[in-house]
Design an enzyme around this catalytic site. Structure first.
Site, mmCIF file in Angstrom:
data_model
loop_
_atom_site.group_PDB
_atom_site.id
_atom_site.type_symbol
_atom_site.label_atom_id
_atom_site.label_comp_id
_atom_site.label_asym_id
_atom_site.label_seq_id
_atom_site.Cartn_x
_atom_site.Cartn_y
_atom_site.Cartn_z
ATOM 1 N N GLU A 27 1.053 -1.207 0.229
ATOM 2 C CA GLU A 27 0.200 0.305 -0.218
ATOM 3 C C GLU A 27 0.671 1.080 0.005
ATOM 4 O O GLU A 27 0.897 2.458 -0.703
ATOM 5 C CB GLU A 27 -0.676 0.246 0.962
ATOM 6 C CG GLU A 27 -2.211 1.461 1.205
ATOM 7 C CD GLU A 27 -2.528 1.412 0.264
ATOM 8 O OE1 GLU A 27 -3.832 0.626 -0.169
ATOM 9 O OE2 GLU A 27 -2.584 2.013 -0.694
ATOM 10 N N LYS A 29 4.785 4.121 -9.775
ATOM 11 C CA LYS A 29 3.593 3.743 -9.491
ATOM 12 C C LYS A 29 1.771 4.250 -10.120
ATOM 13 O O LYS A 29 0.947 2.858 -10.142
ATOM 14 C CB LYS A 29 3.124 5.739 -8.385
ATOM 15 C CG LYS A 29 3.974 6.160 -7.095
ATOM 16 C CD LYS A 29 4.118 7.328 -6.613
ATOM 17 C CE LYS A 29 5.372 7.227 -5.770
ATOM 18 N NZ LYS A 29 5.932 9.031 -5.829
HETATM 19 N N1 HSE Z 1 9.714 11.465 -4.742
HETATM 20 C C1 HSE Z 1 7.940 10.711 -4.293
HETATM 21 C C2 HSE Z 1 7.870 12.176 -4.249
HETATM 22 C C3 HSE Z 1 8.186 10.122 -2.554
HETATM 23 O O1 HSE Z 1 8.166 13.111 -4.350
HETATM 24 O O2 HSE Z 1 6.152 11.671 -4.598
HETATM 25 C C4 HSE Z 1 6.924 9.820 -2.559
HETATM 26 O O3 HSE Z 1 6.810 8.358 -2.850
#
Ligand code: HSE
Length: 430
Positions: free
Chosen positions: A131, A207
């Site tokens: 998650e 993601k």
């Molecule tokens: N580098 C990522 C961001 C951190 O700025 O969203 C969280 O995954």
């Protein structure tokens, strides 16, 4: 109450320490909710002596994180080391092989190896949860995989990188240049250890690849995500976008239809009135479209110790409760090998900014290139005369294709009065 669930935590950066703090501070609340205590057995990090602001002496210290997979009194390994390969991947595979559940926040690893890890978890009959890998404190994996499980989903899009959203927000609100805001996020410590992950859209693509699998039951396919970051965005584009009613955001967009999967991360111009256009600073937001829900919208902090650790602990609580479904919400053997859809198949409008010498015939040359590729203009603006006799010409096209637009831009580049590489940003109607 059943016996405690024993956890080994590998990686004691902000998130690891956040997990220790939540498990200690909310010990009773979590035990009540989970039906059993969740107890830390062992911890591991590169340096033992560093002061991390919490007392780690009650827990067994393990120098080599990979060995945590072999500890007897451990039910779950929590991998918070990061990196798609290396020790994080080794530990994860060994944990699953040894029949230990795995909870990870490692977006790169799940994006690259999600299908294989899901297979391994299924073969070993253990749980794999991640998650915290996507959108930090927003429970987007559970929302899609469980809450929306009755729907056929068609599209998921959103702001999946907080750092670049912060940068775009402040380029607009404070009129900062890209270099100025880059220096600020460097100073604030917002950038990943490798800043390219944020700036070039790779983190958002990790993601997105994970969300595609959760939403559509496809095998994670990071390699086929089309990726562009924000390095080419200039203040002037933010300003002209605003005049035209748009705001620039870095979006990840994934769509699935009949075995075809389109995954892309790139800057877009979107209607300033859309709810997602008002998501500012380091916040993330995800929109999910499905046949029975129509549209759902999730907003929250996508990074930081608290939100990310909260997501890790939620996974631990799930496992303590006995939830044991497959990693991508369907048996690993049934995950679909989708056909990637190339960015060249995109249809939509484009914002194009040209820097040109201001003399007779320039516009005619530009429109000739557009006519040749059948790209139709909706709006064309000429922005002032600069002292050096050059101007910006801003064009918004009608809907066209990516291929036609690329062809038009290549032709425009050949026009001798065009003095800089044209800027082009996709306009998304969402
Ligand atoms: N580098 C990522 C961001 C951190 O700025 O969203 C969280 O995954």
């Amino acid at each position: 109450m059943s016996k405690p669930l024993k956890v080994a935590i590998a990686g004691l950066g902000n998130v690891g320490i956040g997990v220790v703090k939540i498990l200690e501070e909310h010990k009773e609340l979590i035990a009540d909710r989970a039906g059993r205590e969740i107890a830390i057995s062992a911890v591991s990090a590169r340096s033992k002596d560093q002061d991390r602001g919490v007392d780690l002496s009650p827990y067994q210290w393990v120098d080599n994180a990979a060995e945590m997979a072999d500890l007897d009194d451990v039910d779950i390994v929590v991998e918070l080391i990061g990196g798609e390969d290396g020790i994080a991947y080794e530990l994860s595979k060994n944990s699953l092989k040894n029949g230990k559940a795995l909870v990870t926040a490692n977006k790169a690893m799940v994006a690259h190896h999600g299908a294989l890890l899901a297979d391994m978890a299924q073969d070993a009959g253990v749980v794999l949860r991640y998650e915290a890998a996507v959108a930090g404190g927003i429970p987007i994996i559970k929302s899609i995989g469980e809450g929306l499980a009755a729907n056929k989903l068609s599209q998921v899009y959103g702001i999946m990188n907080g750092t670049t959203n912060y940068m775009l927000t402040h380029m607009e609100s404070r009129g900062l240049t890209y270099d100025e805001i880059l220096a600020e996020v460097q100073e604030l410590g917002y950038l990943e250890a490798d800043p390219a992950l944020d700036l070039d859209g790779i983190d958002a693509a990790h993601k997105l690849a994970i969300l595609s699998s959760v939403a559509f039951g496809t095998k994670t396919d990071f390699e086929s995500v089309y990726i562009e970051g924000i390095r080419n965005i200039e203040s002037v584009d933010i300003e002209y976008g605003k005049e035209l009613g748009y705001r620039i955001k870095l979006l990840g967009i994934t769509k699935y239809e009949d075995g075809n999967l389109s995954q892309r991360v790139h800057p877009v111009m979107i209607d300033r009135e859309l709810p997602i256009a008002s998501v500012m600073d380091g916040f993330n937001a995800i929109v999910v479209d499905g046949d029975y829900i129509d549209r759902t919208f999730y907003n929250g902090r996508g990074a930081g110790e608290g939100p990310t650790a909260s997501a890790v602990v939620a996974d631990l609580i799930d496992i303590a409760r006995g939830h044991s479904g497959p990693a991508f919400f369907k048996p690993a053997s049934k995950l679909i090998e989708a056909a990637p859809v190339s960015i060249n198949r995109r249809k939509g409008a484009y914002y194009v900014r040209l820097h040109v010498e201001d003399h007779a015939g320039v516009i005619a040359d530009i429109t000739a290139a557009l006519k040749h590729t059948n790209v139709s203009v909706e709006t064309m603006l000429q922005k002032g005369t600069e002292k050096d006799g050059t101007v910006y010409v801003v064009i918004v096209t009608h809907e066209t294709t990516e291929v036609a637009m690329k062809d038009a831009i290549n032709r425009i580049k050949e026009v001798s009065s065009v003095i800089e590489t044209p800027q082009s940003i996709r306009i998304e109607k969402l």
